[in-house]
Design a protein around this motif. Structure first.
Motif, short mmCIF file in Angstrom:
data_model
loop_
_atom_site.label_atom_id
_atom_site.label_comp_id
_atom_site.label_asym_id
_atom_site.label_seq_id
_atom_site.Cartn_x
_atom_site.Cartn_y
_atom_site.Cartn_z
N PHE A 60 46.71 45.68 26.31
CA PHE A 60 46.88 44.33 25.77
C PHE A 60 46.47 43.27 26.79
CE2 PHE A 60 49.42 40.52 25.09
CZ PHE A 60 49.09 40.21 23.79
N VAL A 61 46.94 43.43 28.03
CA VAL A 61 46.65 42.42 29.06
C VAL A 61 45.15 42.38 29.38
CG1 VAL A 61 46.99 41.83 31.49
CG2 VAL A 61 48.95 42.43 30.06
N THR A 62 44.54 43.55 29.49
CA THR A 62 43.11 43.59 29.84
C THR A 62 42.25 43.00 28.73
OG1 THR A 62 43.51 45.57 31.17
CG2 THR A 62 41.23 45.09 30.57
N VAL A 63 42.47 43.46 27.51
CA VAL A 63 41.67 42.96 26.39
C VAL A 63 41.98 41.49 26.13
CG1 VAL A 63 41.19 43.22 23.93
CG2 VAL A 63 41.50 45.25 25.37
N GLY A 64 43.27 41.12 26.15
CA GLY A 64 43.63 39.73 25.89
C GLY A 64 43.10 38.78 26.93
N SER A 65 43.08 39.19 28.19
CA SER A 65 42.53 38.32 29.24
C SER A 65 41.03 38.12 29.06
CB SER A 65 42.82 38.92 30.62
OG SER A 65 44.20 38.97 30.85
N GLY A 66 40.34 39.15 28.56
CA GLY A 66 38.92 38.99 28.27
C GLY A 66 38.67 37.94 27.22
N PHE A 67 39.46 37.95 26.14
CA PHE A 67 39.32 36.93 25.11
C PHE A 67 39.71 35.55 25.66
CE2 PHE A 67 39.64 40.61 22.21
CZ PHE A 67 38.56 40.33 21.39
N ALA A 68 40.76 35.49 26.52
CA ALA A 68 41.17 34.20 27.08
C ALA A 68 40.07 33.63 27.97
CB ALA A 68 42.46 34.38 27.88
N ALA A 69 39.33 34.48 28.68
CA ALA A 69 38.27 34.00 29.56
C ALA A 69 37.16 33.33 28.77
CB ALA A 69 37.71 35.16 30.39
N ARG A 70 36.88 33.82 27.57
CA ARG A 70 35.82 33.22 26.76
C ARG A 70 36.18 31.80 26.32
NH1 ARG A 70 34.50 38.21 22.57
NH2 ARG A 70 33.95 39.78 24.17
N ASN A 71 37.46 31.54 26.16
CA ASN A 71 37.90 30.22 25.71
C ASN A 71 38.23 29.28 26.86
OD1 ASN A 71 37.77 31.02 22.96
ND2 ASN A 71 39.80 32.00 23.15
N GLN A 72 38.03 29.72 28.11
CA GLN A 72 38.31 28.87 29.27
C GLN A 72 37.08 28.87 30.19
OE1 GLN A 72 42.28 29.51 31.07
NE2 GLN A 72 42.77 30.80 29.28
N PRO A 73 36.01 28.25 29.77
CA PRO A 73 34.78 28.27 30.58
C PRO A 73 34.91 27.52 31.90
CG PRO A 73 34.55 26.75 28.73
CD PRO A 73 35.83 27.49 28.51
N ASP A 74 35.91 26.66 32.03
CA ASP A 74 36.09 25.93 33.27
C ASP A 74 36.75 26.78 34.34
OD1 ASP A 74 38.31 25.97 31.60
OD2 ASP A 74 39.24 24.24 32.62
N ARG A 75 37.27 27.96 34.00
CA ARG A 75 37.91 28.86 34.98
C ARG A 75 36.89 29.90 35.45
NH1 ARG A 75 42.30 26.99 37.07
NH2 ARG A 75 43.04 29.11 37.47
N GLU A 76 37.23 30.60 36.50
CA GLU A 76 36.36 31.66 37.01
C GLU A 76 36.26 32.77 35.96
OE1 GLU A 76 34.66 32.10 39.96
OE2 GLU A 76 35.07 29.96 40.35
N SER A 77 35.09 33.37 35.87
CA SER A 77 34.92 34.49 34.93
C SER A 77 35.71 35.70 35.42
CB SER A 77 33.43 34.85 34.82
OG SER A 77 32.93 35.25 36.09
N LEU A 78 36.16 36.49 34.47
CA LEU A 78 37.02 37.63 34.79
C LEU A 78 36.14 38.78 35.30
CD1 LEU A 78 40.00 38.43 34.70
CD2 LEU A 78 39.60 39.44 32.47
N ASP A 79 36.00 38.89 36.63
CA ASP A 79 35.16 39.92 37.23
C ASP A 79 35.99 41.14 37.58
OD1 ASP A 79 36.67 39.04 39.33
OD2 ASP A 79 35.02 38.04 40.38
N ALA A 80 35.41 42.04 38.38
CA ALA A 80 36.09 43.29 38.74
C ALA A 80 37.37 43.03 39.51
CB ALA A 80 35.15 44.17 39.55
N LEU A 81 37.34 42.02 40.43
CA LEU A 81 38.55 41.71 41.21
C LEU A 81 39.68 41.24 40.30
CD1 LEU A 81 40.06 41.32 43.84
CD2 LEU A 81 39.02 39.04 44.04
N GLY A 82 39.34 40.39 39.33
CA GLY A 82 40.37 39.90 38.42
C GLY A 82 40.98 41.02 37.60
N ARG A 83 40.13 41.91 37.08
CA ARG A 83 40.67 43.03 36.30
C ARG A 83 41.49 43.97 37.19
NH1 ARG A 83 38.57 43.06 31.27
NH2 ARG A 83 36.68 41.81 30.92
N ALA A 84 41.05 44.12 38.44
CA ALA A 84 41.83 44.96 39.36
C ALA A 84 43.21 44.38 39.61
CB ALA A 84 41.06 45.13 40.68
N LEU A 85 43.30 43.04 39.75
CA LEU A 85 44.61 42.41 39.93
C LEU A 85 45.50 42.63 38.71
CD1 LEU A 85 43.61 39.02 41.63
CD2 LEU A 85 44.85 40.92 42.68
#
Length: 414
Positions: free
Chosen positions: A50-75
């Motif tokens: 849920f957290v991984t998939v949901g964060s991916g969708f949240a990243a699409r709606n927040q273009p002003d934030r950093e994109s969710l890369d490997a480090l972000g998913r690792a955290l």
């Protein structure tokens, strides 16, 4: 009420969830679970997805934030992995999750399901009794968020970020309060369920002890009386076997009848143990069977006079049974321990009580015809269980008296 309990042979009905009510069965099992009983693999795996998939969708709606890369998913996955230990080590997990969440925010990654990590960690810490740790972890996380969003934003990703509006802190504060309130509510309810479970277990133990004592009293009263009669008649039979065979035959006949009756009563008690939900085959004895006690005492060489004073009333089943057993045990003690061959039984009905007086003229012989010295103890237990009293002792003229006072409420008609 079933026949068995009306006649005094069954234990008290088992009340579901008593005392004090109870929660649903699944909640009671959960309340009893040990913190380290096992790792919550299933819930943690679902949370990771849920957290991984949901964060991916949240990243699409927040273009002003950093994109969710490997480090972000690792955290995110590291925070989820910590939650595997939330039942065994809730304090390190809640602080570790708060630190990972702060690192995630400091890196400029998008808001979203990451808040669920700290929510689950705080919930686990609070319900396991570590309230202050959860509060401190949430407080530090909120403080870090304020620093990042309002003062340190110029030094942190994403580039060109501006100070966050203070109005967004209102939903963050509501989120924090909601986590604490929900966790505290669950903690309190869980403690209530655990306490109810412990109280119910203690009540079950008390009922088992009371039932064990009741059965012990029943067996003692039945066996002590019958064995005393058998002992006396066996002595008579042995003494007259050669000189008076007919009298010896009478003694053996009495032994047969007494042993048959004892076996029947013992079987009734044992049947109650084997099938506690069924009614006994015969009703429990009461004062209406007092003539049978007189006949049994006569077969043991004891003459018993009986008298009734006052207006007889129908006694409650428990009182009626206790009165019968007290008279039975008192007469058994006369047979075993008294040199007198005569006894008197008086039943006095008074408003609200029934009094029993069993007298013999003594003297005590010091002999023993079976039994283990538990007769008076059993009588006191029977009377005490009903709110009555027992007095037993030597009279001034050298005889012995047993006096019992029991409640005598009229039996309610259905």
């Amino acid at each position: 009420m079933d026949e068995q309990r009306r006649h005094g042979y069954g234990g008290p009905p088992r009340e579901r969830g008593a005392p004090g009510g109870s929660g649903p069965p699944w909640a009671l099992r959960w309340a009893d679970r040990e913190p380290g009983a096992g790792l919550p693999w299933r819930s943690t795996l679902l949370l990771a997805v849920f957290v991984t998939v949901g964060s991916g969708f949240a990243a699409r709606n927040q273009p002003d934030r950093e994109s969710l890369d490997a480090l972000g998913r690792a955290l995110l996955l590291l925070g989820v992995a910590l939650l595997l230990l939330r039942h065994r080590h809730p304090v390190p997990v809640v602080f570790g999750t708060a630190a990972i969440t702060l690192g995630y925010f400091a890196a400029g990654y998008p808001y979203g399901p990451v808040f669920l990590l700290i929510a689950v960690a705080c919930y686990a810490a609070i319900v396991h009794g570590h309230r202050r740790s959860a509060w401190w972890a949430l407080g530090l996380l909120w403080l870090g968020h304020l620093l990042f969003a309002h003062w340190l934003y110029a030094y942190l990703p994403p580039d060109g970020d501006s100070a966050a509006p203070w109005g967004q802190e209102i939903p963050v504060a509501c989120f924090v309060v909601a986590i604490l309130a929900a966790s505290e509510m669950v903690r309190v309810r869980r403690e209530q369920w655990a306490q109810q479970r412990a109280e119910r277990a203690a009540a079950e133990r008390r009922r088992a002890d009371e039932e064990r004592l009741r059965i012990a009293r029943e067996l003692h009263d039945v066996l002590a009386h019958s064995i005393s009669v058998i002992n006396v008649q066996a002595g008579v039979g042995l003494a007259l076997l050669d000189s008076d065979p007919e009298q010896a035959r009478t003694a053996l006949t009495t032994i047969k009848a007494a042993s048959k009756e004892a076996l029947g009563e013992v079987r009734q008690v044992l049947d109650t143990l084997r099938a506690p939900g069924e009614a006994p085959r015969t009703p429990a004895p009461g004062l209406d069977r007092l003539p049978e006690l007189v006949d049994q005492a006569a077969s043991a060489g004891l003459t018993v006079e009986t008298a009734t004073e006052g207006e007889p009333v129908a006694l409650p089943p428990g009182t009626d049974l206790a009165a019968f057993r007290i008279v039975q045990e008192a007469l058994t003690n006369v047979v075993r321990h008294s040199g007198s061959r005569a006894a008197r039984v008086v039943v006095l009905y008074r408003p609200g009580t029934v009094e029993l007086r069993i007298d013999d003229d003594g003297p005590a012989t010091g002999g023993d015809a079976g039994g283990g010295g538990n007769g008076l103890v059993g009588m006191r237990e029977r009377a005490g269980a009903l709110g009555g009293t027992i007095e037993a002792g030597t009279r001034r003229d050298g005889g012995f008296r047993v006096r019992a006072v029991l409640p005598a409420r009229p039996k309610e008609t259905p």
